[in-house]
Scaffold this motif. Structure first.
Motif, short mmCIF file in Angstrom:
data_model
loop_
_atom_site.label_atom_id
_atom_site.label_comp_id
_atom_site.label_asym_id
_atom_site.label_seq_id
_atom_site.Cartn_x
_atom_site.Cartn_y
_atom_site.Cartn_z
N ILE A 21 24.08 -9.37 -37.59
CA ILE A 21 25.01 -8.43 -36.62
C ILE A 21 26.29 -8.41 -37.45
O ILE A 21 26.77 -9.08 -37.89
N TYR A 22 26.76 -7.06 -37.30
CA TYR A 22 28.03 -6.80 -37.98
C TYR A 22 28.87 -6.11 -36.91
O TYR A 22 28.51 -5.51 -35.99
N HIS A 23 30.39 -6.19 -37.11
CA HIS A 23 31.33 -5.61 -36.39
C HIS A 23 31.88 -4.43 -37.53
O HIS A 23 32.25 -4.74 -38.52
N VAL A 24 31.83 -3.19 -36.95
CA VAL A 24 32.14 -2.17 -37.61
C VAL A 24 33.21 -1.49 -37.22
O VAL A 24 33.40 -1.01 -35.94
N ILE A 25 34.44 -1.13 -38.05
CA ILE A 25 35.61 -0.45 -37.70
C ILE A 25 35.27 0.76 -38.18
O ILE A 25 35.04 1.18 -39.41
N SER A 26 35.61 2.05 -37.49
CA SER A 26 35.17 3.50 -37.66
C SER A 26 36.28 4.27 -37.41
O SER A 26 36.62 4.18 -36.23
N PRO A 27 37.20 4.97 -38.20
CA PRO A 27 38.04 5.86 -37.78
C PRO A 27 37.34 7.33 -37.07
O PRO A 27 38.31 7.98 -36.63
N ILE A 28 36.22 7.55 -37.33
CA ILE A 28 35.67 8.80 -36.82
C ILE A 28 35.67 8.98 -35.45
O ILE A 28 35.84 10.07 -34.77
N LEU A 29 35.62 7.84 -34.77
CA LEU A 29 35.62 7.96 -33.14
C LEU A 29 37.09 8.08 -32.41
O LEU A 29 37.17 8.21 -31.40
N GLY A 30 38.37 8.25 -33.26
CA GLY A 30 39.46 8.30 -32.56
C GLY A 30 39.61 9.80 -31.96
O GLY A 30 39.34 10.72 -32.49
N GLY A 31 40.13 9.59 -30.62
CA GLY A 31 40.31 10.74 -30.07
C GLY A 31 41.98 11.29 -29.92
O GLY A 31 42.42 11.23 -30.86
N ALA A 32 42.07 11.92 -28.74
CA ALA A 32 43.43 12.42 -28.78
C ALA A 32 44.47 11.26 -28.90
O ALA A 32 45.69 11.59 -29.21
N ASP A 33 44.10 10.17 -28.29
CA ASP A 33 44.88 8.98 -28.73
C ASP A 33 45.17 8.47 -29.87
O ASP A 33 46.11 7.50 -30.14
N GLY A 34 44.52 8.84 -30.93
CA GLY A 34 44.49 8.47 -32.29
C GLY A 34 43.82 7.19 -32.53
O GLY A 34 44.03 6.36 -33.67
N LYS A 35 43.28 6.37 -31.35
CA LYS A 35 42.56 5.12 -31.75
C LYS A 35 41.48 5.12 -32.52
O LYS A 35 40.26 6.00 -32.29
N PRO A 36 41.42 4.10 -33.45
CA PRO A 36 39.93 4.01 -34.23
C PRO A 36 38.84 3.38 -33.34
O PRO A 36 39.03 3.05 -32.25
#
Length: 600
Positions: free
Chosen positions: A468-483
């Motif tokens: 099991i992995y926890h992945v941080i991805s910048p691609i899902l950032g929306g208008a609020d700029g959240k990763p």
């Protein structure tokens, strides 16, 4: 959101409607010429009119009789493929969805899904029909494992050659089901040992409880020639029918009524039984819940009355309910366990109930009915891993993929159905297949080539094949700029038949399957947008010496849909760029894992 999805689907359809129409027309033309007359060579069908002699006092077909018919049909299918006698080795969970009544017709269809060395998986479908109204019902589906036996030589079964999409799916997933069966006993014992059972025995009204010993039943059966096959081995279905009989009596003693069998849990035959054996069948109610009860059944065999040692043939657990006049389950009395052994059975039955629900929910339900993220805990890890790999194999086996584009020797395919839009990318890389498998299955290295993976943390190494992995991805950032972030279960599988498959049989790929799970240690946070993946991953095929076909599959979720359609319609080239980076990553690390390959 629904309007946006509809617009995307209409735009997507307009791009590919011409190509899809041409492919569908060609497929339809081919179907007229070939598939209408096609029938699986291992398929066997049985049709039975339900007579009074087959039914109980309520005019319903005895489940024991149905089990005998199922076993005979499945055995004939197995023997048609093997060309020699076969015996029942195991039966997976069976859920009975509908009762069959006097005068109705039972249709049983069985075919071999896949053959291994000397064993094979047989799939069975049971339906019923009212001949007066022509109304039909699905009764149950079953999977049984049969072993081929030949006295003069060791059996080596020929491989199955799947042709239709359904056959390809069953063939591919059968390998994962076989893996789960081989681990089943060990897995159940491990889960029972770790399970913390919550009960309220001390708070229950003992005056309304039935002593467990009151439900105990014992019966002996003499195996005669009509109970056995042409080799003298007792039919597995006959043993199951005797087991159902004593279990029904035990259940009836608790409820003082007429119970209905709803579920038979997966069980294995530990050894053969022959004509002349005396079979001792013992049953007892292990636990009673609000509307159901679990009955445990044990079967032992001996040859002569003076024998002191009995052979344990098998044990099984059956779930019963009691229905009222409107076919609704009634409330059952509590069971009072007696002695240490009784309390052990009582508590283990509670654990098995949870395991049974997890297994039915995760393994048996349709793909569209599975939530994107399901909770991860020790009681469902085996079944989540199974669902993870089998879902990817089912997606891979679809025959409705449409080639959308081919750029720089990278092919992009799409698949659109009522629920999902999926894409599939394919390329050939000049590298060792086993090495590519090791590199791509280590998600901690994915940020080296995939910019959508900013960082990856290994949360839990479940076993050798699951993590099991926890992945941080910048691609899902929306208008609020959240990763964005994901919690992903990664399950990897090596080919189960590598090195001994027939040249005609489909090649088995290396599989790396990914799906979202939820963990209490990694909840959603306000700082990130939680993303989910239902089904994605890699399939790798060995194409030749130092040559590998790499295929990536993804079933797009709503949050990912706009990004997918943008790439599929040619408005973005990120898919191609990312896949080319994957190819370069594999080429740059060709010699890095030479020592690790020895373990494969």
């Amino acid at each position: 959101m629904q309007n946006l999805g509809a617009q995307l689907r209409r735009g997507f359809s307009s791009v590919f409607s011409g190509r899809a129409s041409r492919k569908q027309a060609a497929r339809a033309q081919d179907a007229v010429g070939t598939m209408e007359t096609y029938r699986n060579p291992t398929e066997v069908q049985m049709s039975q009119l339900v007579l009074l002699c087959h039914t109980n006092h309520r005019g319903e077909l005895s489940v024991g009789q149905l089990l005998k018919w199922i076993d005979i049909t499945a055995c004939l299918s197995a023997e048609r493929h093997a060309g020699c006698p076969c015996v029942t080795a195991s039966v997976d969970d069976i859920y009975f969805e509908h009762t069959i009544r006097t005068g109705q017709v039972v249709y049983i269809k069985a075919k071999v899904n896949r053959a291994f060395n000397s064993s094979m998986e047989v799939g069975i479908q049971v339906t019923s029909e009212d001949p007066c109204t022509e109304k039909q019902w699905s009764v149950c589906k079953a999977l049984a494992t049969f072993v081929a036996q030949r006295e003069s030589s060791k059996v080596k079964l020929k491989q199955i050659l799947p042709l239709t999409e359904e056959e390809k799916v069953e063939y591919s997933v059968a390998a994962e089901r076989r893996r789960m069966r081989l681990l089943y006993t060990e897995t159940i014992q491990d889960l029972l040992a770790k399970s913390v059972i919550q009960d309220d025995l001390e708070r229950r009204d003992c005056s309304k409880m039935v002593p467990a010993e009151k439900t105990r039943v014992e019966s002996v059966e003499l195996v005669l020639p009509p109970h056995a096959n042409h080799q003298g081995n007792t039919f597995g279905g006959q043993i199951m029918a005797w087991m159902e009989n004593v279990a029904t009596i035990a259940a009836g003693r608790l409820c003082q009524g007429h119970p209905t069998l709803k579920t038979i849990e997966m069980f294995h035959f530990r050894g053969p039984s022959q004509v002349g054996d005396r079979l001792v069948l013992k049953a007892i109610v292990n636990n009673a819940f609000k509307n159901s009860m679990e009955v445990g059944v044990c079967v032992e065999a001996y040859r002569q009355e003076m024998e002191s040692c009995r052979r344990h043939l098998n044990s099984a657990f059956m779930t019963f309910v009691v229905l009222d006049g409107e076919d609704q389950p009634v409330t059952l009395p509590w069971i009072q366990p007696q002695g240490e052994e009784g309390e052990r059975r009582y508590r283990e039955a509670s654990a098995r109930k949870k395991i049974r629900l997890d297994r039915k929910y995760i393994v048996s339900c349709k793909q569209a009915e599975v939530p994107l993220s399901v909770p991860w805990d020790p009681s469902n890890q085996v079944y989540l891993s199974y669902n993870n790999v089998s879902s990817l194999k089912m997606l891979m086996a679809k025959d409705t993929w449409v080639l959308t584009s081919e750029i720089n020797k990278i092919k992009l395919y799409t698949l659109e159905d009522d629920k999902f839009l999926s894409f599939h990318m394919e390329m050939t890389v000049y590298t060792d297949t086993a090495q590519a498998f090791l590199l791509l299955s280590d998600l901690s290295r994915r940020p080296e080539w995939d910019k959508h993976y900013q960082s990856v943390e290994l949360v839990q190494q479940v076993d050798e094949d699951d993590a099991i992995y926890h992945v941080i991805s910048p691609i899902l950032g929306g208008a609020d700029g959240k990763p964005g972030d994901f919690v992903i279960l990664a399950s990897r599988r090596k080919p189960c038949d590598s090195g001994h498959s027939s040249g005609l049989a489909p090649r088995e790929p290396y599989v790396i399957a990914l799906r979202s799970v939820t963990l209490p240690t990694h909840p959603e946070t306000p700082e990130r947008t939680r993303g989910e993946t239902l089904c994605s991953g890699f399939c790798l095929w060995k194409e030749g010496d130092q040559q590998t076909k790499v295929s990536y599959y993804n079933q797009a979720t709503t949050s990912f849909l706009n990004y997918v359609t943008t790439n599929v319609s040619g408005l973005s080239s990120e898919f191609i760029t990312t896949f080319k980076a994957c190819e370069q990553f594999l080429l740059d690390n060709k010699s890095e894992l030479a020592l690790s390959l020895q373990s494969l």
